[in-house]
Enzyme design. Structure first.
Site, PDB file in Angstrom:
ATOM      1  N   HIS A 121     -13.097  -2.521   4.706  1.00 13.38           N
ATOM      2  CA  HIS A 121     -11.758  -2.726   5.268  1.00 13.38           C
ATOM      3  C   HIS A 121     -11.810  -2.762   6.798  1.00 13.38           C
ATOM      4  CE1 HIS A 121     -10.545  -0.976   1.270  1.00 13.38           C
ATOM      5  NE2 HIS A 121      -9.868  -2.100   1.318  1.00 13.38           N
ATOM      6  N   GLY A 122     -10.826  -3.395   7.405  1.00 11.68           N
ATOM      7  CA  GLY A 122     -10.679  -3.343   8.857  1.00 11.68           C
ATOM      8  C   GLY A 122     -11.350  -4.502   9.584  1.00 11.68           C
ATOM      9  N   ASN A 174      -8.354  -9.989  -1.108  1.00 11.70           N
ATOM     10  CA  ASN A 174      -7.416  -9.189  -0.301  1.00 11.70           C
ATOM     11  C   ASN A 174      -7.593  -9.440   1.195  1.00 11.70           C
ATOM     12  OD1 ASN A 174      -6.880  -8.080  -2.785  1.00 11.70           O
ATOM     13  ND2 ASN A 174      -7.145  -5.961  -2.140  1.00 11.70           N
ATOM     14  N   ASP A 178      -5.634  -8.413   4.736  1.00 10.57           N
ATOM     15  CA  ASP A 178      -4.575  -7.693   5.449  1.00 10.57           C
ATOM     16  C   ASP A 178      -4.856  -7.630   6.952  1.00 10.57           C
ATOM     17  OD1 ASP A 178      -2.328  -6.149   5.944  1.00 10.57           O
ATOM     18  OD2 ASP A 178      -3.372  -4.269   5.575  1.00 10.57           O
ATOM     19  N   HIS A 189     -12.000  -6.813  -2.138  1.00 10.71           N
ATOM     20  CA  HIS A 189     -11.262  -6.152  -1.055  1.00 10.71           C
ATOM     21  C   HIS A 189     -11.985  -6.422   0.261  1.00 10.71           C
ATOM     22  CE1 HIS A 189      -8.317  -3.417  -3.115  1.00 10.71           C
ATOM     23  NE2 HIS A 189      -8.920  -4.020  -4.114  1.00 10.71           N
ATOM     24  N   GLY A 190     -11.333  -6.037   1.360  1.00  9.50           N
ATOM     25  CA  GLY A 190     -11.988  -6.119   2.663  1.00  9.50           C
ATOM     26  C   GLY A 190     -12.451  -7.517   3.008  1.00  9.50           C
ATOM     27  N   SER A 215       0.849  -1.201   0.000  1.00  9.12           N
ATOM     28  CA  SER A 215       0.000   0.000   0.000  1.00  9.12           C
ATOM     29  C   SER A 215       0.884   1.250   0.000  1.00  9.12           C
ATOM     30  CB  SER A 215      -0.887   0.007   1.245  1.00  9.12           C
ATOM     31  OG  SER A 215      -0.088   0.256   2.390  1.00  9.12           O
ATOM     32  N   ASP A 242      -1.302  -1.708  -3.938  1.00  7.55           N
ATOM     33  CA  ASP A 242      -2.659  -1.749  -3.376  1.00  7.55           C
ATOM     34  C   ASP A 242      -3.176  -0.313  -3.186  1.00  7.55           C
ATOM     35  OD1 ASP A 242      -4.898  -2.928  -2.163  1.00  7.55           O
ATOM     36  OD2 ASP A 242      -3.987  -2.932  -0.164  1.00  7.55           O
TER      37      ASP A 242
HETATM   38  P1  13P Z   1      -9.081  -6.334   5.092  1.00  2.00           P
HETATM   39  O1  13P Z   1      -9.066  -5.072   5.895  1.00  2.00           O
HETATM   40  O2  13P Z   1     -10.397  -7.027   5.194  1.00  2.00           O
HETATM   41  O3  13P Z   1      -7.958  -7.229   5.389  1.00  2.00           O
HETATM   42  O4  13P Z   1      -8.938  -5.897   3.540  1.00  2.00           O
HETATM   43  C1  13P Z   1      -7.673  -5.675   2.996  1.00  2.00           C
HETATM   44  C2  13P Z   1      -7.733  -5.012   1.672  1.00  2.00           C
HETATM   45  O5  13P Z   1      -8.751  -4.903   1.026  1.00  2.00           O
HETATM   46  C3  13P Z   1      -6.474  -4.487   1.146  1.00  2.00           C
HETATM   47  O6  13P Z   1      -6.636  -3.773  -0.029  1.00  2.00           O
HETATM   48  O1  G3H Z   2      -6.887  -1.696   2.310  1.00  2.00           O
HETATM   49  C1  G3H Z   2      -5.849  -1.336   2.821  1.00  2.00           C
HETATM   50  C2  G3H Z   2      -4.877  -2.329   3.325  1.00  2.00           C
HETATM   51  O2  G3H Z   2      -5.373  -3.015   4.444  1.00  2.00           O
HETATM   52  C3  G3H Z   2      -3.580  -1.628   3.596  1.00  2.00           C
HETATM   53  O3  G3H Z   2      -3.702  -0.787   4.679  1.00  2.00           O
HETATM   54  O4  G3H Z   2      -3.097   1.458   3.797  1.00  2.00           O
HETATM   55  O5  G3H Z   2      -2.943   0.930   6.250  1.00  2.00           O
HETATM   56  O6  G3H Z   2      -1.310  -0.073   4.636  1.00  2.00           O
HETATM   57  P1  G3H Z   2      -2.690   0.474   4.855  1.00  2.00           P
HETATM   58 ZN    ZN Z   3      -8.577  -2.797  -0.131  1.00  2.00          ZN
END
Ligand code: 13P
Ligand code: G3H
Ligand code: ZN
Length: 316
Positions: free
Chosen positions: A179-180, A253, A255, A210-211, A48, A81
């Site tokens: 996300h999150g 995705n 993270d 994503h997410g 990212s 990303d």
């Molecule tokens: P999460 O927050 O669900 O892990 O999603 C990550 C993501 O979409 C990164 O681009």
């Molecule tokens: O969607 C975002 C990813 O989880 C990356 O998060 O931008 O805090 O590195 P970041």
């Molecule tokens: Zn994302």
């Protein structure tokens, strides 16, 4: 072996999804490569904007090059990303990235198309593929109406027009994830009908979710028991990964789940070993636990056990 994202998508389409995992530091990188090799899976390593500036983008690139030498069997693509236009150009010009994501989903439709089209032109001239985004990933909102929720999801007709007009190579669509660690507060769920409708209009086109972290309840309970405050965290049911893949989702995705592994390992370790001040014992535990986690996700994504067939197909 660093390969193109396009090659990985061609192998995966309709059968399984590639795990797309973010990296920020050396421990995460080691755990990621180990976990993918333990489960014999090809994967997408993503970076990212925040990760590029956490230490330095050159530090991250050097770590990836080193990992590629340390783990010569690994097959992976390197992806930006959530890029903005400027960061996409920087990554395209660096010659190091397999693909970039231009995230202009917050812009009006026509502006999103114009920005994405410019990035696609620059990227394709250098053999880099482009993921774009249409629709809005939601956050937790208890009292959102059905109509409001629907308005944020990707509109399949618009998606088909967007793909046609921009020439993008894959599309991140909003189907109800966010996300999150706090994705759902009640009745919200995933809208697979959106993916199905897009696939009917643009058959064979790779989609991205994503997410998609699953935010395991056991992980949350252990974090909270060790002093954390993540009450009410909730993620995507990971049993949905494979059905999504069979509908044309090639990249999923994940993270946040890795951050949860990190949080649990560190909270428990410091609770149980208040006398320790060396960072290596805990770093070792994190690398092992993260590798285990990655391997478990690849089983659910269907990418586990695919390494040899992908390697064989790409060396032809
Ligand atoms: P999460 O927050 O669900 O892990 O999603 C990550 C993501 O979409 C990164 O681009
Ligand atoms: O969607 C975002 C990813 O989880 C990356 O998060 O931008 O805090 O590195 P970041
Ligand atoms: Zn994302």
């Amino acid at each position: 072996m660093i390969v193109t994202t396009k090659q990985l998508f061609e192998q995966a389409y309709g059968k399984y999804a590639l795990g797309a995992y973010n990296i920020n530091n050396a421990e995460q990188t080691m755990g990621l490569f180990r976990g993918n090799l333990q489960s014999r899976a090809p994967f997408i390593l993503q970076i990212s904007k925040g990760a590029r500036s956490y230490t330095n983008k050159l530090m991250l690139e050097a770590m990836i090059r080193a990992a590629n030498e340390i783990f010569p069997e690994a097959v992976f693509a390197v992806h930006l990303d959530h890029g903005d236009e400027e960061t996409c150009y920087d990554c395209i010009d660096s010659g190091f990235y397999s693909s970039v994501m231009i995230d202009a989903s917050h812009e009006p439709f026509e502006e999103n198309i114009a920005i994405t089209k410019r990035v696609v032109e620059r990227a394709h001239a250098k053999g880099v593929s482009v993921e774009a985004e249409l629709g809005q990933l939601g956050g937790v909102e208890e009292d959102i109406s059905v109509d409001e929720e629907k308005a944020r999801l990707t509109d399949p007709e618009q998606a088909a027009e967007f793909i046609e007009r921009t020439g993008c190579d894959s599309l991140a669509c909003a189907i109800g994830t966010s996300h999150g660690a706090f994705k759902f507060s009640g009745k919200q769920g995933l809208h697979f009908e959106v993916i199905e409708a897009i696939q009917k209009l643009v058959p064979g086109f790779p989609l991205v979710l994503h997410g998609s972290s699953s935010v395991p309840q056991e992980e949350i309970d252990r974090i909270n028991a060790a002093g954390g405050a993540l009450k009410g965290a909730k993620g995507v049911d990971p049993a949905q990964y494979l059905p999504a893949a069979r509908l044309g989702v090639c990249k999923i995705n994940i993270d946040t789940d890795g951050r949860l592994v990190w949080t649990r390992v560190h909270r428990e370790f410091f609770r149980d070993h208040p006398e320790v001040y060396d960072f290596r014992p805990i770093g070792k535990i994190f690398m092992e636990e993260y590798a285990k986690f990655i391997a478990s996700r690849n089983e659910l994504l269907g990418s586990a056990g695919r390494l040899d067939e992908v390697r064989a197909a790409l060396s032809k």
